[in-house]
Design a protein around this motif. Structure first.
Motif, short mmCIF file in Angstrom:
data_model
loop_
_atom_site.label_atom_id
_atom_site.label_comp_id
_atom_site.label_asym_id
_atom_site.label_seq_id
_atom_site.Cartn_x
_atom_site.Cartn_y
_atom_site.Cartn_z
N LEU A 149 0.84 -1.21 0.00
CA LEU A 149 0.00 0.00 0.00
C LEU A 149 0.87 1.26 0.00
N HIS A 150 2.13 1.09 -0.37
CA HIS A 150 3.09 2.20 -0.40
C HIS A 150 3.25 2.85 0.97
N LEU A 151 3.09 2.09 2.04
CA LEU A 151 3.25 2.67 3.38
C LEU A 151 4.71 2.57 3.76
N LYS A 152 5.40 3.66 3.78
CA LYS A 152 6.83 3.62 4.08
C LYS A 152 7.12 4.20 5.45
N HIS A 153 6.85 5.48 5.59
CA HIS A 153 7.19 6.13 6.86
C HIS A 153 5.96 6.74 7.49
N GLU A 154 5.77 6.46 8.75
CA GLU A 154 4.70 7.13 9.46
C GLU A 154 5.18 8.55 9.77
N LYS A 155 4.31 9.51 9.52
CA LYS A 155 4.69 10.91 9.73
C LYS A 155 3.89 11.49 10.88
N LEU A 156 4.49 12.48 11.54
CA LEU A 156 3.77 13.23 12.56
C LEU A 156 3.60 14.65 12.04
N THR A 157 2.35 15.07 11.90
CA THR A 157 2.07 16.40 11.35
C THR A 157 1.33 17.25 12.38
N ARG A 197 -4.31 8.71 5.68
CA ARG A 197 -4.64 7.29 5.88
C ARG A 197 -3.97 6.77 7.15
N PHE A 198 -4.67 5.93 7.85
CA PHE A 198 -4.20 5.32 9.11
C PHE A 198 -3.97 6.37 10.21
N ALA A 199 -4.69 7.48 10.14
CA ALA A 199 -4.47 8.57 11.10
C ALA A 199 -4.89 8.19 12.51
N ARG A 200 -4.13 8.73 13.46
CA ARG A 200 -4.50 8.70 14.87
C ARG A 200 -3.80 9.88 15.53
N GLY A 201 -4.44 10.45 16.52
CA GLY A 201 -3.85 11.60 17.17
C GLY A 201 -4.86 12.32 18.03
N TYR A 202 -4.58 13.59 18.26
CA TYR A 202 -5.51 14.37 19.08
C TYR A 202 -5.51 15.81 18.62
N THR A 203 -6.58 16.49 18.98
CA THR A 203 -6.69 17.90 18.65
C THR A 203 -6.95 18.69 19.92
N ASN A 204 -6.25 19.81 20.06
CA ASN A 204 -6.52 20.73 21.17
C ASN A 204 -7.40 21.85 20.65
N ILE A 205 -8.49 22.09 21.35
CA ILE A 205 -9.46 23.11 20.94
C ILE A 205 -9.47 24.21 22.00
N LYS A 206 -9.25 25.44 21.54
CA LYS A 206 -9.23 26.58 22.46
C LYS A 206 -10.19 27.62 21.90
N ILE A 236 -15.32 31.21 17.44
CA ILE A 236 -14.09 30.92 16.68
C ILE A 236 -13.16 30.15 17.61
N MET A 237 -12.75 28.99 17.19
CA MET A 237 -11.88 28.13 17.99
C MET A 237 -10.50 28.06 17.34
N GLU A 238 -9.46 28.17 18.19
CA GLU A 238 -8.10 27.97 17.69
C GLU A 238 -7.78 26.48 17.82
N MET A 239 -7.33 25.90 16.71
CA MET A 239 -7.14 24.45 16.66
C MET A 239 -5.67 24.09 16.49
N ASN A 240 -5.22 23.16 17.30
CA ASN A 240 -3.89 22.55 17.13
C ASN A 240 -4.09 21.04 17.05
N LEU A 241 -3.70 20.47 15.91
CA LEU A 241 -3.87 19.03 15.72
C LEU A 241 -2.50 18.37 15.64
N TYR A 242 -2.39 17.23 16.28
CA TYR A 242 -1.16 16.44 16.21
C TYR A 242 -1.56 15.06 15.71
N VAL A 243 -1.08 14.71 14.53
CA VAL A 243 -1.59 13.49 13.92
C VAL A 243 -0.49 12.63 13.30
N TYR A 244 -0.48 11.38 13.68
CA TYR A 244 0.36 10.39 13.01
C TYR A 244 -0.41 9.84 11.82
N HIS A 245 0.26 9.67 10.69
CA HIS A 245 -0.44 9.17 9.50
C HIS A 245 0.59 8.66 8.50
N TYR A 246 0.15 7.90 7.53
CA TYR A 246 1.03 7.41 6.48
C TYR A 246 0.79 8.10 5.15
#
Ligand SMILES: *[C@@H]1O[C@H](CO)[C@@H](O)[C@H](O)[C@H]1NC(C)=O
Ligand SMILES: *[C@@H]1O[C@H](CO)[C@@H](O)[C@H](O)[C@H]1NC(C)=O
Ligand SMILES: *[C@@H]1O[C@H](CO)[C@@H](O)[C@H](O)[C@H]1NC(C)=O
Ligand SMILES: *[C@@H]1O[C@H](CO)[C@@H](O)[C@H](O)[C@H]1NC(C)=O
Length: 196
Positions: free
Chosen positions: A38-46, A160-169, A180-190
């Motif tokens: 599935l061309h899954l090489k490196h999991e990234k953190l964004t 794809r394959f995302a998991r993580g969390y979002t901070n909502i302020k 209006i909410m300020e959003m910070n998302l931290y997500v692992y994904h391929y």
């Protein structure tokens, strides 16, 4: 025992019956794959940062309450109220700031002692390499807390394959007008590393 058919016919019939058995009884619907298929090489953190604009009333309202129970109206916790939304996600907090996506889904006020909502929604992105990709958000948001953490439970496209969390302020809130909410998302994904 008298033999009615020639011997080789018994063998052929046995093979035929066995092949029917295999086809009829086969329950195989899952196979294990090497991740590279599935061309899954490196999991990234964004890290994603943007502002979520919700217009509560007026001509360009982006959230509607679609159901409520008698207690929803009489308390400040709105217990039982369900809303559907299609809100803009913008780079900045300004009303004309560039749209990077939309938050589409539902809220259900589902805590009978505090104002907390179950959020079940999709962030659909429309900018750059994220255009067309989505993140699925599911969890509890207790509005009174300064920062609320809500899980990211999946995604499509780049995510794809995302998991993580979002901070909502909450950045700005005018009752019955705008949130209006300020959003910070931290997500692992391929994603598909052939494309991204
Ligand atoms: C609603 O959006 C339209 C189009 O962007 C805009 O012209 C109009 O001023 C907006 N109305 C309000 C009440 O914000
Ligand atoms: C809640 O209040 C709204 C607005 O006042 C009203 O239209 C609605 O019928 C009420 N719903 C219930 C369940 O009492
Ligand atoms: C946003 O755009 C509208 C319509 O073009 C304009 O009336 C309004 O002043 C702009 N708001 C800001 C903060 O620039
Ligand atoms: C995003 O993708 C859609 C559909 O492919 C396309 O119509 C649109 O122009 C794209 N937007 C941007 C900003 O690239």
């Amino acid at each position: 025992m008298a033999q009615i058919l020639p011997k080789h016919m018994y063998i052929i019939l046995t093979i035929f019956a066995f092949s029917l058995f295999i086809e009829g009884e086969s329950t195989e619907f899952a196979t294990s794959l090497p991740p590279k298929s599935l061309h899954l090489k490196h999991e990234k953190l964004t890290h994603l940062h943007f502002y979520w604009h919700e217009i509560i009333t007026g001509a360009n309202q982006t959230k509607v309450t679609v159901a409520q129970a008698p207690p929803s109206n009489t308390t400040k916790i709105f217990f039982g109220a369900i809303s559907v939304l299609d809100d803009a996600l913008r780079v900045g907090h300004g009303e004309n700031s560039t749209i990077v996506g939309r938050a589409q889904g539902m809220y259900a006020a589902s805590d009978d002692t505090t104002y907390s909502i179950l959020m079940a929604l999709t962030f659909k992105f429309t900018e750059g390499i994220y255009n067309g990709s989505t993140l699925s958000i599911l969890g509890r948001n207790q509005i009174s807390l300064p920062v609320r953490e809500v899980p990211i439970v999946g995604g499509t496209g780049v995510f794809r394959f995302a998991r993580g969390y979002t901070n909502i302020k909450t950045y700005k809130f005018i009752s019955e007008v705008i949130a209006i909410m300020e959003m910070n998302l931290y997500v692992y994904h391929y994603g598909d590393s052939e494309k991204y």
